[in-house]
Write an enzyme that holds these catalytic residues in place. Structure first.
Site, short mmCIF file in Angstrom:
data_model
loop_
_atom_site.label_atom_id
_atom_site.label_comp_id
_atom_site.label_asym_id
_atom_site.label_seq_id
_atom_site.Cartn_x
_atom_site.Cartn_y
_atom_site.Cartn_z
N ARG A 63 0.83 -1.21 0.00
CA ARG A 63 0.00 0.00 0.00
C ARG A 63 0.86 1.26 0.00
NH1 ARG A 63 -5.37 1.46 1.22
NH2 ARG A 63 -5.64 3.40 2.38
N ASN A 70 -2.26 8.80 0.34
CA ASN A 70 -3.59 9.39 0.12
C ASN A 70 -4.15 10.10 1.36
OD1 ASN A 70 -5.55 9.82 -1.89
ND2 ASN A 70 -6.90 8.28 -1.01
N ARG A 71 -3.30 10.41 2.32
CA ARG A 71 -3.76 11.10 3.53
C ARG A 71 -2.91 12.33 3.86
NH1 ARG A 71 -6.81 7.65 2.48
NH2 ARG A 71 -8.06 6.27 3.79
N THR A 166 -6.55 14.10 0.30
CA THR A 166 -6.28 13.11 -0.74
C THR A 166 -5.24 13.60 -1.75
OG1 THR A 166 -8.09 14.00 -2.09
CG2 THR A 166 -8.62 12.18 -0.60
N THR A 167 -4.63 12.63 -2.42
CA THR A 167 -3.68 12.90 -3.49
C THR A 167 -4.32 13.76 -4.58
OG1 THR A 167 -2.78 10.71 -3.03
CG2 THR A 167 -2.05 11.75 -5.06
N GLU A 178 -13.29 4.20 -7.13
CA GLU A 178 -13.06 3.07 -6.23
C GLU A 178 -13.87 1.89 -6.75
OE1 GLU A 178 -11.11 1.70 -3.06
OE2 GLU A 178 -11.51 3.83 -2.71
#
Length: 313
Positions: A63, A70-71, A166-167, A178
Site C-alpha cells: 500500500r 492518500n492522507r 487526498t492525493t 473506487e
C-alpha cells in the site's frame, strides 16, 4: 424564457493517477497500459496525462512505503522543507504537488482521477469531496446514467473531521474512483472493465462539455459519511469480534438499529445501536484494519446541480 446556467471554465488539463496505493492493481495496470498506448484516453483539445503516483510502493506491491500517500496532501506536509529525513511519501507528495499543483492555485490541473480498489463489495464507486460542486455532480450523473443498469454509487466524504487530504485534492476538481471487491495484489477482469468504463464515460463528459453542450439541472443520490466504526476490542486493544456474516458484503444496503454488526468468537452478536438506519461502506476493508475502521456509516441524501455550460461557447 432563457435557461439560467452556470458558466464553467473550459477543461484543459486532466491527470489519471494509478498506484496511489501500490497493491491496488487495476489503476496500476490501466495507467501503465495508457502510458504505452494512450489512444483510448485522448480527447480532442484535452491534455490527459496518466501517472503512477507511488512507484516504490507499486514495485513492492504494498500500500505504501512509510505512510499513506492518500492522507498527506495537506498544506503542512506539502510545505515541509525537503530533506532525506522526510518519509518517502511526503517527499513524493511534494513532487506530485509540483507536477500537478500547486494545490489551491490557478496553475493546478483541472481534474485528477485517482484510481483505487477496495476489498469491500462496493462495486463502482465515485468519491465526491464537495457537495456544492455543480460540475462534478453533473459529471457523476452522466457517468451513473452511462453505466446503467450497472449500479454506480457516490460516496461523499465531506465532513469537518473525517475528510482527509487526498492525493487528487490538488486538482480543481478531484475525483476518486473506487472499484471492488478485489483482493490486494490481484487483477480481476470484471473490475478492470468497470473501472475502464468509468474513465471512458468521465472523459466523454468532459469532451461534450468542452464542445459547448449544456447539461440541464440534475439530481444524484449520494451516501455521506457520518461516522467510522472500529472493531470491538479487548483490554489489550486486540480485535474481539469480527464483521457479522449478515453484514459482510452488504455495502450500501440499509443497516437498521438492532441489526447484527459484529460476532464474537463465543457466538455473541453485537447489534447496531441508536435509532437511525445507516448505510455501511468499506465493510471489512483489508487496508483499514491498521486504521481501526471496520466500516463507515453513511446517510443517504440527494444532491442537486444547476445547469452548466462551458463559458467559451
Amino acid at each position: 424564457m432563457t435557461s439560467c446556467h452556470i458558466a464553467e471554465e473550459h477543461i484543459q488539463k486532466v491527470a489519471i493517477f494509478g498506484g496511489t496505493h501500490g497493491n491496488e492493481l487495476t489503476g496500476v495496470f490501466l495507467v501503465k497500459h495508457w502510458l504505452e498506448n494512450g489512444a483510448e484516453i485522448q480527447r480532442t483539445g484535452l491534455e490527459v496525462k496518466p501517472f503512477i503516483t507511488n512507484p516504490r510502493a507499486v514495485k513492492k506491491c504494498t500500500r505504501y512505503i512509510d505512510c499513506d500517500l492518500n492522507r498527506i496532501f495537506d498544506l503542512e506536509n506539502l510545505g515541509k522543507k525537503m530533506s532525506e529525513d522526510l518519509p518517502y511519501e511526503v517527499r513524493r507528495a511534494q513532487e506530485i504537488n509540483h507536477l500537478f499543483g500547486p494545490k489551491d492555485s490557478e496553475d493546478s490541473y483541472d481534474i485528477i482521477f485517482d484510481l483505487h480498489n477496495t476489498t469491500s463489495n462496493m462495486g463502482c464507486t465515485l468519491i465526491l469531496e464537495d457537495s456544492r460542486n455543480n460540475f462534478l455532480i453533473q459529471m457523476f450523473h452522466y457517468i451513473k446514467t452511462s453505466l446503467a443498469p450497472l449500479p454506480c454509487y457516490v460516496y461523499l466524504i465531506e465532513h469537518p473531521s473525517l475528510k482527509y487530504a487526498t492525493t487528487r485534492s490538488i486538482a480543481k476538481y478531484p475525483v476518486g474512483i473506487e472499484v471492488g471487491p478485489q483482493p490486494q495484489g490481484v487483477l480481476r477482469a470484471d473490475i478492470l472493465d468497470q473501472m475502464r468504463k468509468m474513465i471512458k464515460h468521465a472523459l466523454d463528459f468532459i469532451h461534450h462539455f468542452n464542445e459547448g453542450k449544456e447539461f440541464p439541472p440534475c439530481a444524484i443520490e449520494v451516501y455521506k459519511i457520518i461516522e467510522k466504526v472500529d472493531y470491538p476490542r479487548d483490554e489489550n486493544g486486540e480485535i474481539a469480534a469480527i464483521i457479522h456474516p449478515n453484514l459482510q458484503d452488504q455495502d450500501w444496503k440499509p443497516l437498521h438499529p438492532g441489526d447484527p454488526m459484529f460476532l464474537t468468537l463465543d457466538g455473541k452478536t453485537i447489534p447496531l445501536g441508536g435509532d437511525c438506519t445507516v448505510y455501511p461502506v468499506f465493510v471489512n476493508e483489508a487496508a483499514y484494519y491498521e486504521k481501526k475502521e471496520a466500516f463507515a456509516k453513511t446517510t443517504k441524501l440527494t444532491l442537486n446541480a444547476k445547469s452548466i455550460r462551458c463559458s467559451l461557447h
